[in-house]
Design an enzyme around this catalytic site. Structure first.
Site, mmCIF file in Angstrom:
data_model
loop_
_atom_site.group_PDB
_atom_site.id
_atom_site.type_symbol
_atom_site.label_atom_id
_atom_site.label_comp_id
_atom_site.label_asym_id
_atom_site.label_seq_id
_atom_site.Cartn_x
_atom_site.Cartn_y
_atom_site.Cartn_z
ATOM 1 N N ASP A 197 51.208 -2.590 38.143
ATOM 2 C CA ASP A 197 51.694 -3.563 37.164
ATOM 3 C C ASP A 197 52.642 -4.514 37.897
ATOM 4 O O ASP A 197 53.731 -4.124 38.307
ATOM 5 C CB ASP A 197 52.413 -2.803 36.043
ATOM 6 C CG ASP A 197 53.197 -3.730 35.119
ATOM 7 O OD1 ASP A 197 53.154 -4.957 35.324
ATOM 8 O OD2 ASP A 197 53.853 -3.209 34.201
ATOM 9 N N HIS B 244 57.160 0.441 31.776
ATOM 10 C CA HIS B 244 57.251 -0.329 30.535
ATOM 11 C C HIS B 244 56.379 0.396 29.497
ATOM 12 O O HIS B 244 55.382 1.017 29.864
ATOM 13 C CB HIS B 244 56.672 -1.712 30.845
ATOM 14 C CG HIS B 244 56.874 -2.748 29.805
ATOM 15 N ND1 HIS B 244 56.085 -2.817 28.685
ATOM 16 C CD2 HIS B 244 57.758 -3.775 29.719
ATOM 17 C CE1 HIS B 244 56.483 -3.860 27.971
ATOM 18 N NE2 HIS B 244 57.484 -4.456 28.569
ATOM 19 N N LYS C 71 55.785 -14.691 33.024
ATOM 20 C CA LYS C 71 56.921 -14.219 33.812
ATOM 21 C C LYS C 71 57.053 -15.010 35.109
ATOM 22 O O LYS C 71 57.978 -14.806 35.878
ATOM 23 C CB LYS C 71 56.750 -12.729 34.115
ATOM 24 C CG LYS C 71 56.676 -11.885 32.846
ATOM 25 C CD LYS C 71 57.724 -10.811 32.789
ATOM 26 C CE LYS C 71 57.717 -10.150 31.434
ATOM 27 N NZ LYS C 71 57.542 -8.718 31.490
ATOM 28 N N CYS D 297 61.945 -2.015 26.453
ATOM 29 C CA CYS D 297 60.594 -1.428 26.401
ATOM 30 C C CYS D 297 60.441 -0.311 27.425
ATOM 31 O O CYS D 297 59.349 -0.111 27.965
ATOM 32 C CB CYS D 297 59.499 -2.469 26.635
ATOM 33 S SG CYS D 297 59.403 -3.683 25.352
HETATM 34 C C1 LIG Z 1 56.812 -7.868 30.762
HETATM 35 C C2 LIG Z 1 56.275 -6.636 31.319
HETATM 36 C C3 LIG Z 1 55.106 -6.051 30.791
HETATM 37 C C4 LIG Z 1 54.394 -6.589 29.586
HETATM 38 O O1 LIG Z 1 53.919 -7.873 29.773
HETATM 39 P P1 LIG Z 1 53.255 -8.668 28.554
HETATM 40 O O2 LIG Z 1 53.198 -10.062 29.031
HETATM 41 O O3 LIG Z 1 54.177 -8.475 27.381
HETATM 42 O O4 LIG Z 1 51.924 -8.059 28.309
HETATM 43 C C5 LIG Z 1 54.635 -4.917 31.418
HETATM 44 N N1 LIG Z 1 55.249 -4.380 32.470
HETATM 45 C C6 LIG Z 1 56.373 -4.897 32.997
HETATM 46 C C7 LIG Z 1 56.997 -4.249 34.191
HETATM 47 C C8 LIG Z 1 56.923 -6.042 32.447
HETATM 48 O O5 LIG Z 1 58.035 -6.558 32.966
#
Ligand SMILES: *Cc1c(COP(=O)(O)O)cnc(C)c1O
Length: 405
Positions: free
Chosen positions: A199, A122, A225, A363
């Site tokens: 992440d 991302h 999420k 992204c």
């Molecule tokens: C959504 C997402 C992010 C960013 O998360 P934020 O809540 O916008 O900071 C980073 N990495 C992955 C894989 C994501 O799905």
């Protein structure tokens, strides 16, 4: 508790609304999940009954809020199996957590040191490291991916040397759904003395990780999420890193003592939690974790795999449709295009039929460059989605194709 999809759907008030005259079919879960009534109630309860600033007050409300906030931290610790509650640092989300670590490493890295990221990150996992490299003279290396959207582990092995200080990959790619072999990646990083950062933003709603077993150094995720509110997340860091990294921001809450000559910092986790945090958000994050665990991650995974399998089969029946991310290990994300049609046009037409999908580069522009496409249509499924909703998606995509070709 048996997996009762109708009962689960009843927990989510938004799922019964209509969009453009059609029942909402929400398939943008990789961007953010919907919130169950239990989480909404928790937020209302906080602001209705015990809103106060935490940690500093002796009055009853402040103590109630502090207790609830710290109980949430413990819930999160237990869920992710961190060794200590103070290794869980509340953040504003994944992006914030990554920037906090990157900032800390700006004092550790030296010119010529190397950082490894993956080809399917991302943007929030690429840009902070580029900024860090600019600041320190460190070098960014990338684990390549193959046509099916899996990382090439042999190439990763070739990148590893004692110059590498940090390895950073996402557990699941938000653009492709690929589940990366993080245990292996972490183990190999440690063999050359590098720290590993995972992440978990995309995986935490599908998989419950065991941070101690993974032996990961840093782990970041966002509450929104996984059925929690936006603007709150966590950074897990092993105690030794917590002691070694400098604070990210100065302010209240992160200090032990302040004079104009010298300030000493508070211990973990407060050292990294300057200012009044998202108190309600942290508490509601705890409620979201309770909610997911009551359903159970095994049941969630099983249902989502059914949705993935069915959606993949049905979509592939459409002539000219190509799915990106076809590796053997993947979660309920289907990224696709139809030959000759722009993803944005498909997204716009299916929205007219009440279906929410994401279109664009998600992204993750390097992935799109790899496939030489401007973007994809992405349908991402959660445990509250149904096979009937997959049918609605497939029919809508067929309709869009007819109108556009
Ligand atoms: C959504 C997402 C992010 C960013 O998360 P934020 O809540 O916008 O900071 C980073 N990495 C992955 C894989 C994501 O799905």
């Amino acid at each position: 508790m048996p997996f009762n999809i109708q009962k689960i759907r009843n927990d989510f008030p938004i799922l019964s609304r209509k969009v453009n005259g059609y029942p909402l079919v929400y398939l943008d879960n990789a961007a953010t999940s919907q919130k169950p009534q239990q989480v909404i109630d928790c937020i209302v309860d906080y602001y209705s009954n015990y809103n106060a600033n935490i940690h500093r007050g002796v009055h009853t409300l402040s103590q109630e809020a502090t207790d609830a906030y710290e109980v949430a931290r413990h819930k999160i610790q237990t869920h992710f199996n961190a060794k200590e509650a103070y290794e869980i640092i509340f953040t504003a989300g994944t992006t914030h957590g990554i920037n906090l670590v990157a900032n800390g490493f700006s004092e550790i890295l030296e010119k010529g040191d190397e950082i490894i990221v993956s080809a399917m990150e991302h943007h929030s996992n690429i840009v902070p490291w580029q900024m860090l490299c600019e600041k320190t003279g460190a070098i960014l290396k990338v684990i390549p991916m193959n046509e099916e959207g899996s990382l090439v582990i042999e190439e990763y092995e070739k990148l590893l040397s004692n110059k590498v200080k940090l390895v950073f990959v996402n557990h699941i790619s938000n653009a492709l759904g690929t589940i990366n072999p993080i245990a292996e990646i972490i183990e190999k990083a440690h063999k050359v003395g590098a720290a590993a950062l995972i992440d978990g933003a995309q995986s935490c709603s599908h998989i419950k990780p065991d941070l101690q077993k993974l032996d990961v150094d840093f782990y970041v995720t966002s509450a929104h999420k996984m059925c929690g509110p936006t603007g709150v997340g966590i950074l897990y860091m092993k105690e030794k890193w917590g002691n070694r990294l400098p604070p990210y921001q100065g302010g209240g809450e992160m200090i032990a003592e302040v004079t104009f000559e010298k300030t000493t910092y508070a211990g973990l986790p407060h050292k990294f939690e300057a200012g009044t945090p998202n108190i309600c958000g942290g508490i509601a994050f705890g409620a979201a974790i309770d909610y997911l665990n009551a359903i159970g991650f095994e049941a969630i995974e099983k249902h989502e795999n059914e949705l993935l399998k069915y959606a993949t089969e049905q979509l592939l029946e459409i002539e000219g449709l190509k799915i990106y991310g076809t590796g053997p290990d993947k979660t309920s994300v289907v990224s696709f295009n139809i030959e000759g049609i722009h993803p944005y046009d498909i997204g716009t037409i299916v929205d007219k039929l009440g279906i929410a999908v994401r279109t664009g580069h998600h992204c993750a522009q390097p992935i799109m460059d790899f496939y030489k496409i401007p973007g994809t249509v992405r349908a991402s499924f959660a445990f509250y989605n149904t096979l009937e909703e997959v049918d609605a998606l497939v029919n809508a995509v067929k309709k869009a194709k007819m109108m556009l070709s």
